[in-house]
Scaffold this motif. Structure first.
Motif, mmCIF file in Angstrom:
data_model
loop_
_atom_site.group_PDB
_atom_site.id
_atom_site.type_symbol
_atom_site.label_atom_id
_atom_site.label_comp_id
_atom_site.label_asym_id
_atom_site.label_seq_id
_atom_site.Cartn_x
_atom_site.Cartn_y
_atom_site.Cartn_z
ATOM 1 N N TYR A 80 -11.761 2.690 4.353
ATOM 2 C CA TYR A 80 -10.436 2.109 4.116
ATOM 3 C C TYR A 80 -10.565 0.899 3.205
ATOM 4 C CZ TYR A 80 -9.778 4.874 8.304
ATOM 5 O OH TYR A 80 -9.772 5.914 9.202
ATOM 6 N N PRO A 81 -9.535 0.649 2.369
ATOM 7 C CA PRO A 81 -9.595 -0.559 1.549
ATOM 8 C C PRO A 81 -9.520 -1.792 2.448
ATOM 9 C CG PRO A 81 -7.463 0.527 1.308
ATOM 10 C CD PRO A 81 -8.310 1.407 2.177
ATOM 11 N N GLU A 82 -10.430 -2.726 2.210
ATOM 12 C CA GLU A 82 -10.402 -3.962 2.992
ATOM 13 C C GLU A 82 -9.158 -4.749 2.590
ATOM 14 O OE1 GLU A 82 -13.477 -7.422 4.284
ATOM 15 O OE2 GLU A 82 -13.518 -6.796 2.185
ATOM 16 N N PRO A 83 -8.258 -5.003 3.534
ATOM 17 C CA PRO A 83 -6.979 -5.628 3.171
ATOM 18 C C PRO A 83 -7.104 -7.111 2.868
ATOM 19 C CG PRO A 83 -7.111 -5.357 5.539
ATOM 20 C CD PRO A 83 -8.349 -4.715 4.962
ATOM 21 N N LEU A 84 -6.195 -7.564 2.025
ATOM 22 C CA LEU A 84 -5.993 -8.995 1.826
ATOM 23 C C LEU A 84 -4.844 -9.369 2.761
ATOM 24 C CD1 LEU A 84 -6.271 -9.165 -2.061
ATOM 25 C CD2 LEU A 84 -7.818 -10.222 -0.407
ATOM 26 N N VAL A 85 -5.198 -9.862 3.921
ATOM 27 C CA VAL A 85 -4.228 -10.067 4.980
ATOM 28 C C VAL A 85 -3.093 -10.991 4.548
ATOM 29 C CG1 VAL A 85 -3.884 -10.888 7.348
ATOM 30 C CG2 VAL A 85 -5.916 -9.542 6.762
ATOM 31 N N ASP A 86 -3.410 -12.093 3.892
ATOM 32 C CA ASP A 86 -2.357 -13.022 3.460
ATOM 33 C C ASP A 86 -1.377 -12.339 2.508
ATOM 34 O OD1 ASP A 86 -3.413 -15.019 5.031
ATOM 35 O OD2 ASP A 86 -4.499 -15.981 3.386
ATOM 36 N N ASP A 87 -1.878 -11.459 1.634
ATOM 37 C CA ASP A 87 -1.000 -10.734 0.707
ATOM 38 C C ASP A 87 -0.130 -9.715 1.440
ATOM 39 O OD1 ASP A 87 -2.204 -12.234 -1.235
ATOM 40 O OD2 ASP A 87 -3.136 -10.546 -2.276
ATOM 41 N N LEU A 88 -0.683 -9.078 2.469
ATOM 42 C CA LEU A 88 0.103 -8.131 3.265
ATOM 43 C C LEU A 88 1.239 -8.854 3.991
ATOM 44 C CD1 LEU A 88 -2.695 -5.886 4.815
ATOM 45 C CD2 LEU A 88 -1.091 -5.269 2.995
ATOM 46 N N ILE A 89 0.929 -10.021 4.550
ATOM 47 C CA ILE A 89 1.951 -10.812 5.247
ATOM 48 C C ILE A 89 3.013 -11.288 4.256
ATOM 49 C CG2 ILE A 89 2.376 -12.958 6.519
ATOM 50 C CD1 ILE A 89 -0.411 -12.462 7.857
ATOM 51 N N ALA A 90 2.601 -11.718 3.089
ATOM 52 C CA ALA A 90 3.561 -12.158 2.066
ATOM 53 C C ALA A 90 4.473 -11.010 1.638
ATOM 54 C CB ALA A 90 2.818 -12.727 0.855
#
Length: 139
Positions: A80-90
């Motif tokens: 799975y692509p490692e998420p950029l959590v802050d970008d997902l929340i934004a």
């Protein structure tokens, strides 16, 4: 999309008001319900993901993570692509005003569409659940 699901939503609301039982989707995995070959097509769809990166369109670091192995002994090989959590929340925060402004009926109908899409992939999802959690299949 909304008109397609309006009757389903109305039946659900009626069942809630009457405090009765109703389900838009039969629980039986019978071919009479889901059609001949549905279980086989679902298994094939599940297997098409094995040994490959899982196609997610989301902000990610460019790295791939995961090395799942089925409790039934199959090496799934899915990453799975490692998420950029802050970008997902934004992104979720940016979508919130439009979701809120759509109103309760549009949100409810969108959710019925989501559930309908999930139901159409029941056998694919059942295989995924079986091979990631160990939960036995019902068919």
């Amino acid at each position: 999309m909304f008109e397609q699901h309006r009757e389903t939503l109305e039946k659900a609301l009626s069942a809630i008001a009457e405090r009765g039982y109703w389900s838009a989707y039969p629980e039986s995995p019978s071919p009479r319900v889901y059609g001949e070959g549905a279980a086989e097509r679902g298994k094939e769809a599940f297997e098409s993901y094995l040994g490959k990166p899982f196609p997610l369109d989301q902000p990610d670091t460019g790295s791939w993570i995961g090395a799942e192995r089925s409790p039934y002994g199959i090496d799934l090989g899915v990453t799975y692509p490692e998420p950029l959590v802050d970008d997902l929340i934004a992104a979720a925060r940016a979508a919130l005003p439009a979701w809120r402004d759509a109103g309760p009926e549009a949100r409810a109908l969108a959710c019925v569409e989501i559930v309908d899409r999930i139901n159409r992939r029941s056998f694919e999802l059942a295989n995924a659940v079986q091979h990631t959690t160990g939960q036995a299949s019902r068919w």
